[in-house]
Design a protein around this motif. Structure first.
Motif, short mmCIF file in Angstrom:
data_model
loop_
_atom_site.label_atom_id
_atom_site.label_comp_id
_atom_site.label_asym_id
_atom_site.label_seq_id
_atom_site.Cartn_x
_atom_site.Cartn_y
_atom_site.Cartn_z
N PHE A 161 -13.81 -5.30 -14.55
CA PHE A 161 -14.37 -4.26 -15.40
C PHE A 161 -13.54 -2.97 -15.32
O PHE A 161 -13.98 -1.91 -15.71
CB PHE A 161 -15.84 -3.98 -15.09
CG PHE A 161 -16.14 -3.48 -13.70
CD1 PHE A 161 -16.39 -2.14 -13.47
CD2 PHE A 161 -16.21 -4.35 -12.63
CE1 PHE A 161 -16.69 -1.67 -12.20
CE2 PHE A 161 -16.53 -3.90 -11.36
CZ PHE A 161 -16.76 -2.55 -11.14
N GLY A 162 -12.33 -3.09 -14.84
CA GLY A 162 -11.41 -1.96 -14.87
C GLY A 162 -10.34 -2.20 -15.92
O GLY A 162 -9.97 -3.34 -16.21
N ILE A 163 -9.88 -1.13 -16.53
CA ILE A 163 -8.79 -1.21 -17.51
C ILE A 163 -7.75 -0.16 -17.14
O ILE A 163 -7.98 0.68 -16.26
CB ILE A 163 -9.29 -0.97 -18.96
CG1 ILE A 163 -9.92 0.44 -19.07
CG2 ILE A 163 -10.28 -2.04 -19.37
CD1 ILE A 163 -10.31 0.81 -20.49
N ARG A 164 -6.61 -0.21 -17.80
CA ARG A 164 -5.59 0.81 -17.63
C ARG A 164 -5.46 1.58 -18.93
O ARG A 164 -5.25 1.00 -19.99
CB ARG A 164 -4.26 0.20 -17.21
CG ARG A 164 -4.30 -0.49 -15.86
CD ARG A 164 -2.92 -0.84 -15.36
NE ARG A 164 -2.18 0.33 -14.93
CZ ARG A 164 -2.30 0.90 -13.73
NH1 ARG A 164 -3.13 0.40 -12.84
NH2 ARG A 164 -1.59 1.96 -13.42
N HIS A 165 -5.59 2.89 -18.84
CA HIS A 165 -5.45 3.76 -20.00
C HIS A 165 -4.35 4.77 -19.71
O HIS A 165 -4.45 5.55 -18.77
CB HIS A 165 -6.76 4.48 -20.30
CG HIS A 165 -6.71 5.39 -21.48
ND1 HIS A 165 -6.52 4.92 -22.76
CD2 HIS A 165 -6.81 6.75 -21.58
CE1 HIS A 165 -6.52 5.93 -23.61
NE2 HIS A 165 -6.68 7.05 -22.91
N PRO A 210 -5.69 3.77 -13.92
CA PRO A 210 -6.88 2.90 -13.84
C PRO A 210 -8.12 3.63 -14.34
O PRO A 210 -8.30 4.83 -14.10
CB PRO A 210 -6.98 2.58 -12.34
CG PRO A 210 -6.27 3.70 -11.66
CD PRO A 210 -5.18 4.13 -12.59
N GLU A 211 -8.96 2.90 -15.02
CA GLU A 211 -10.16 3.49 -15.60
C GLU A 211 -11.27 2.45 -15.58
O GLU A 211 -11.06 1.29 -15.93
CB GLU A 211 -9.87 3.93 -17.03
CG GLU A 211 -10.95 4.75 -17.68
CD GLU A 211 -10.51 5.26 -19.04
OE1 GLU A 211 -11.03 4.75 -20.05
OE2 GLU A 211 -9.65 6.15 -19.09
N THR A 212 -12.48 2.85 -15.18
CA THR A 212 -13.61 1.94 -15.16
C THR A 212 -14.15 1.75 -16.57
O THR A 212 -14.19 2.69 -17.36
CB THR A 212 -14.73 2.47 -14.25
OG1 THR A 212 -14.21 2.65 -12.94
CG2 THR A 212 -15.89 1.50 -14.19
N SER A 213 -14.58 0.53 -16.87
CA SER A 213 -15.15 0.24 -18.19
C SER A 213 -16.54 -0.36 -18.01
O SER A 213 -16.82 -1.03 -17.02
CB SER A 213 -14.26 -0.75 -18.95
OG SER A 213 -14.90 -1.18 -20.13
N GLN A 214 -17.41 -0.13 -18.99
CA GLN A 214 -18.75 -0.71 -18.94
C GLN A 214 -18.77 -2.10 -19.58
O GLN A 214 -19.83 -2.73 -19.66
CB GLN A 214 -19.74 0.20 -19.65
CG GLN A 214 -19.54 0.31 -21.15
CD GLN A 214 -20.53 1.26 -21.79
OE1 GLN A 214 -20.28 2.45 -21.94
NE2 GLN A 214 -21.67 0.72 -22.17
N PHE A 215 -17.60 -2.59 -20.04
CA PHE A 215 -17.51 -3.89 -20.67
C PHE A 215 -16.57 -4.79 -19.87
O PHE A 215 -15.62 -4.32 -19.25
CB PHE A 215 -17.02 -3.77 -22.12
CG PHE A 215 -17.86 -2.87 -22.97
CD1 PHE A 215 -19.19 -3.18 -23.20
CD2 PHE A 215 -17.33 -1.72 -23.53
CE1 PHE A 215 -19.99 -2.35 -23.99
CE2 PHE A 215 -18.11 -0.88 -24.31
CZ PHE A 215 -19.44 -1.20 -24.54
N THR A 250 -13.59 -7.32 -23.90
CA THR A 250 -14.81 -7.63 -24.62
C THR A 250 -15.61 -6.36 -24.92
O THR A 250 -15.30 -5.28 -24.43
CB THR A 250 -15.72 -8.60 -23.83
OG1 THR A 250 -16.40 -7.86 -22.81
CG2 THR A 250 -14.92 -9.73 -23.21
N ASP A 251 -16.65 -6.55 -25.70
CA ASP A 251 -17.61 -5.48 -25.98
C ASP A 251 -18.96 -5.82 -25.37
O ASP A 251 -20.00 -5.31 -25.82
CB ASP A 251 -17.76 -5.26 -27.49
CG ASP A 251 -16.47 -4.77 -28.13
OD1 ASP A 251 -15.79 -3.94 -27.52
OD2 ASP A 251 -16.14 -5.23 -29.24
#
Length: 204
Positions: free
Chosen positions: A12-16, A20-25, A62-63
């Motif tokens: 549930f982490g992404i790279r922006h 690193p950035e946490t995602s709710q998806f 995903t969403d």
């Protein structure tokens, strides 16, 4: 030790912008692009190529924040507690008994039974932190194979322990929901902090 026979892994982490950035998806990656394509047909989302995890060639952003999963045996929820030090692993247990070194295997580790006491010890640097792995099939497409998720979250450790106890009472496995939940708490400064917590709950 993480399994190396999984069709893919949930994150549930992404790279922006390379940070690193946490995602709710959920983000799902796999070595095979056709697996990711099949997942997109089920969950929707955006497919992209990546080599950020060292082994994956494609991933799906995903969403969805919750997915239904099938867990067949208690052993598919691996729960460890690890304290790292300068010389490597200082304490390695399952919360009750040592898992290593070999000469200590199976002996009582002395960890407190209550989760809050464990958290306090970990914060003070004198107790181990959780390392939880769960292996499962997706309820909507079990034919795609085994997927995995790994987390050091205390919330995940607590919900996984309850899920594992439930599995010990079942003979044919169970369906759970692997979910990302927003959690809020008020810091000592008065600021309200929100973070994303992974949990596994019985699905009904």
């Amino acid at each position: 030790m993480l399994r190396d026979d999984c069709a893919g892994w949930f994150h549930f982490g992404i790279r922006h912008k390379k940070l690193p950035e946490t995602s709710q998806f959920w983000r799902i990656n796999a070595e095979r692009a056709d697996v990711v394509d099949d997942l997109r047909g089920i969950f929707g989302g955006k497919v992209q190529d990546t080599d950020s995890d060292g082994f994956s060639r494609a991933e799906l952003l995903t969403d969805v924040s919750g997915v239904q999963i099938q867990v067949n045996r208690p052993e598919e929820i691996a729960m460890e507690m690890i304290l790292w030090g300068r010389g490597g692993v200082q304490h390695h247990c399952d919360g009750e008994n040592f898992l290593s070194p070999v000469e200590m295997l199976g002996r009582s580790c002395g960890c407190p039974s209550h989760m809050e006491e464990r958290k306090a010890n970990a914060r003070n640097g004198v107790g181990p932190q959780p390392s939880t792995s769960i292996y499962f099939r997706l309820n909507k497409c079990p034919e795609l194979g085994i997927f995995g998720f790994h987390s050091n979250s205390w919330d995940m450790a607590e919900s996984a322990r309850e899920a594992r106890c439930g599995l010990m009472k079942e003979s044919n496995g169970k369906v759970f929901e692997l979910r990302l939940e927003p959690v809020q708490f008020q810091a000592h400064s008065g600021l309200v902090v929100t973070y994303i917590s992974p949990v596994v709950r019985p699905f009904s």
